[in-house]
Design an enzyme around this catalytic site. Structure first.
Site, PDB file in Angstrom:
ATOM      1  N   LYS A  48       0.807  -1.222   0.000  1.00  0.00           N
ATOM      2  CA  LYS A  48       0.000   0.000   0.000  1.00  0.00           C
ATOM      3  C   LYS A  48       0.841   1.274   0.000  1.00  0.00           C
ATOM      4  CE  LYS A  48      -3.947  -2.082  -0.205  1.00  0.00           C
ATOM      5  NZ  LYS A  48      -4.873  -1.931  -1.335  1.00  0.00           N
TER       6      LYS A  48
HETATM    7  N1  PMP Z   1      -3.481  -8.051   1.454  1.00  0.00           N
HETATM    8  C1  PMP Z   1      -3.632  -7.113   2.396  1.00  0.00           C
HETATM    9  C2  PMP Z   1      -3.090  -7.379   3.753  1.00  0.00           C
HETATM   10  C3  PMP Z   1      -4.308  -5.924   2.110  1.00  0.00           C
HETATM   11  O1  PMP Z   1      -4.470  -4.982   3.062  1.00  0.00           O
HETATM   12  C4  PMP Z   1      -4.833  -5.733   0.802  1.00  0.00           C
HETATM   13  C5  PMP Z   1      -5.581  -4.471   0.469  1.00  0.00           C
HETATM   14  N2  PMP Z   1      -6.900  -4.362   0.939  1.00  0.00           N
HETATM   15  C6  PMP Z   1      -4.663  -6.748  -0.144  1.00  0.00           C
HETATM   16  C7  PMP Z   1      -3.973  -7.879   0.219  1.00  0.00           C
HETATM   17  C8  PMP Z   1      -5.238  -6.668  -1.524  1.00  0.00           C
HETATM   18  O2  PMP Z   1      -4.621  -5.712  -2.345  1.00  0.00           O
HETATM   19  P1  PMP Z   1      -5.503  -4.858  -3.340  1.00  0.00           P
HETATM   20  O3  PMP Z   1      -6.342  -3.952  -2.500  1.00  0.00           O
HETATM   21  O4  PMP Z   1      -4.536  -4.102  -4.172  1.00  0.00           O
HETATM   22  O5  PMP Z   1      -6.363  -5.783  -4.125  1.00  0.00           O
END
Ligand code: PMP
Length: 346
Positions: A48
């Site tokens: 992130k």
């Molecule tokens: N794993 C974790 C721990 C996350 O916080 C997130 C984001 N919500 C994701 C995977 C998935 O990534 P994305 O939001 O880019 O699909």
């Protein structure tokens, strides 16, 4: 790109350029080479960081954000941490509406990073005024000069990964990647990374990982939003009870669903077999590999890249707590598949 033997101007210079690490044991019973893109090497310990920095810098370029302004977001924790980190360096106020499903550790971390945190109930529908989406919207209306990142519905979330994660993996594998396996929450990671990689080689197979209790897989297959798919589950950051526009369903070939229990055991197995201490969704992604491998998906010479989104330290009171695992009943059942895998790596 700066190298680690240089002096960095600030912590944001370290965002991205995460390592691709070969998995030597955990998937060794399957044909093919397995590599993990380990996003915990970002300074905020998750993927992130990429979207927080990218989206904020785009807003600055457009003149929407100036120092002293407020940045608002809904987050299961990781995005919030990254936005808080970027806000500190760039001089913004950070306000976060967080799901009550997030661990106490995550919420404490956000506060430590200077964010103002609103904890909202997890098991209400997205249009309920108590949901973290609605709380964030309301705060955005109330706080003058605020910017709402809105990661689930922000196309820049996809762009961030299109411009960084995708090209990094293409370069690191010297264009030899055959499969990408990634969790889908907002969908930004899988969509941006896959979009870039498929532009280089349309034959790359892209597999998304979804949770039981989430609508994403069914929507991909039928383009139908089926409320009956929705029920509470434990994995944070994976799957959804709505259809995010930050997911490009056309670049994903298939979705695989994983359970809370198997993903938890598999996360622990990653630590024990590879020495990589990663989060719950990394366990989920690896669990998808196990299911795909057992189904005969991979062949000799395949180069499979799995994205591990964050660090294990964020789950000390959950997946890495024996007490929590016991409370969930995850040590009760004889998990035959996990037991077999443990035997295999010994
Ligand atoms: N794993 C974790 C721990 C996350 O916080 C997130 C984001 N919500 C994701 C995977 C998935 O990534 P994305 O939001 O880019 O699909």
């Amino acid at each position: 790109m700066k190298h680690r033997n240089q002096v960095f101007d600030n912590v944001l210079d370290l965002v991205g350029n995460t390592p691709l690490i070969k998995l030597n044991k955990i998937a060794s019973k399957f044909k093919g080479n397995f590599y993990a893109k380990v996003e915990s090497f970002n300074p905020g310990h998750s993927s992130k960081d990429r979207i927080a920095l990218y989206i904020i810098e785009q807003a600055e370029k457009k003149g929407i954000l100036t120092p002293g302004d407020t940045i608002i977001e809904t987050t299961s924790g990781n995005t919030g941490f990254s936005i808080a980190m970027v806000s500190i360096i760039k001089g913004y106020d950070c306000v976060l509406a967080v799901s009550s499903k997030s661990s106490a550790d995550k919420i404490d971390m956000l506060k430590t990073m200077g964010a103002k945190v609103y904890v909202c109930p997890a098991h209400v529908s997205a249009d309920d005024p108590r949901s973290y989406y609605q709380v964030a919207k309301r705060l955005h209306e109330e706080i003058k000069g605020s910017v709402y990142i809105n990661q689930y519905f922000n196309e820049l979330n996809i762009d961030a990964h299109y411009k960084s994660t995708g090209p990094e993996i293409w370069k690191q594998t010297e264009g030899k990647i055959t499969h990408l396996v990634a969790c889908s929450g907002t969908g930004g990671t899988i969509s941006g990374t896959a979009r870039y990689l498929k532009e280089q080689n349309p034959k790359i197979k892209v597999i998304g990982v979804d949770a039981f209790g989430s609508v994403i897989k069914k929507y991909h297959e039928t383009r139908e939003f089926d409320e009956k798919e929705i029920y509470p589950y434990r994995i944070e950051g994976l799957g959804k009870n709505l259809i995010p526009s930050a997911t490009d369903f056309d670049v994903v070939d298939e979705f695989v669903k994983v359970t809370d229990e198997e993903s938890a055991h598999t996360a622990r197995l990653i630590a024990k077999s590879e020495g990589l201490f990663v989060g719950y969704t990394s366990g989920a992604a690896m669990q998808a590999i196990m299911q795909l491998g057992e189904g005969g998906e991979f062949k000799e010479g395949d180069n499979i890249v799995i994205i591990f989104p964050d660090h294990g330290s964020r789950y000390m009171s959950k997946v890495y707590s024996d007490k929590w695992m016991t409370e969930q009943g995850f040590f009760d059942s004889k998990n035959e598949a996990a037991a077999q895998r443990i035997q295999y790596i010994k």
